[in-house]
Every structure is written in C-alpha cells, then in structure tokens.
Design an enzyme around this catalytic site. Sequence first.
Site, PDB file in Angstrom:
ATOM      1  N   SER A  52       5.853   5.479   3.596  1.00 32.79           N
ATOM      2  CA  SER A  52       6.500   4.777   4.713  1.00 32.79           C
ATOM      3  C   SER A  52       7.526   3.744   4.285  1.00 32.79           C
ATOM      4  O   SER A  52       8.333   3.307   5.098  1.00 32.79           O
ATOM      5  CB  SER A  52       5.450   4.113   5.609  1.00 32.79           C
ATOM      6  OG  SER A  52       4.891   2.972   4.992  1.00 32.79           O
ATOM      7  N   LYS A  60       4.627  -3.224   5.071  1.00 34.04           N
ATOM      8  CA  LYS A  60       5.783  -2.990   5.934  1.00 34.04           C
ATOM      9  C   LYS A  60       6.716  -4.191   5.876  1.00 34.04           C
ATOM     10  O   LYS A  60       6.336  -5.279   5.457  1.00 34.04           O
ATOM     11  CB  LYS A  60       5.363  -2.787   7.402  1.00 34.04           C
ATOM     12  CG  LYS A  60       4.427  -1.630   7.661  1.00 34.04           C
ATOM     13  CD  LYS A  60       5.139  -0.303   7.603  1.00 34.04           C
ATOM     14  CE  LYS A  60       4.242   0.858   7.972  1.00 34.04           C
ATOM     15  NZ  LYS A  60       3.351   1.295   6.915  1.00 34.04           N
TER      16      LYS A  60
END
Length: 146
Positions: A67, A104
Amino acid sequence: MIANESNSLTFFTPEASNELGTVFFDTGISCGFPAPAEDFNEQRLSLDKELVRNRETTFFARVSGQSMIGAGLEDNDLLVIDRSLEPQNNRIAVCFLDGEFTVKRLRVEQGEIWLKPENPNYPIIKITEENEFIIWGIVTNVIKKV
C-alpha cells in the site's frame, strides 16, 4: 533485536551495543566516473547513531504489503519508527486502527484525519469516532535490501 509480531508488521526494539560500528569510508562514492582511491578517510560508523534519535522511543518494523510503494516502502523493508515525534500532516505514520497495525501517510485537515496509502489500488481511510485509532509512531528512515 527483540521481535514482536502483529498481523501486518513485525516490530523490533534496538538492543544496546558496545560495538564501535562498521568501517566507513567518508569519500563519497561516485555514481558517474570512478574517483581516485587515494583520498579514502577511514572512520567507524554506527547505524544506531545515524538512524536512531531517541533510543528509548525508537522501534523497527518490517513492512508487509504494497500500500505504500509510491512512497518507496516495499514489502520486507525495515522501518525506523520514533514514538516521541509529533504526528503532523503529510508524515508517514505507523497507526493502530481497529485492532491492526498499518503504515500510511497522515492527512490532517480541518480537524479530520485520513490515512492515505501511496498506491492507487488501496482506498483512503477516513478516521471517525467509531474507529479504535492510535498514531503509534512516525517513520523516520527506511532500510532496504538490494
């Protein structure tokens, strides 16, 4: 290092070391034409001193997943995470979200928080009051194998 594993990241804590470090040649390695070898200045280099600002609050974690590939974080990379740093907009953070760890990019705007992946195949996550959410630490460095 001491390991502690979760579903998506494997965490390590740095161990104290009395070693002087590894030999380091402070010359700059040319990526163009070869440089003369006569100017080598041999020193000792400790990666702990280079990468760890706060030993008591620093951890390592191995990346699992894709990701964050757009930010250069790839599967099996080793992250250096400092828990003493303040979370800020646009920093890359390790977060505990609804029972799982994730890494993230933080987006903080007008009192709202989003976790933004750096891969278009993954959704942006808006944090709400219903989420169990903790910003666990800020990524300061990435160590890669080549």
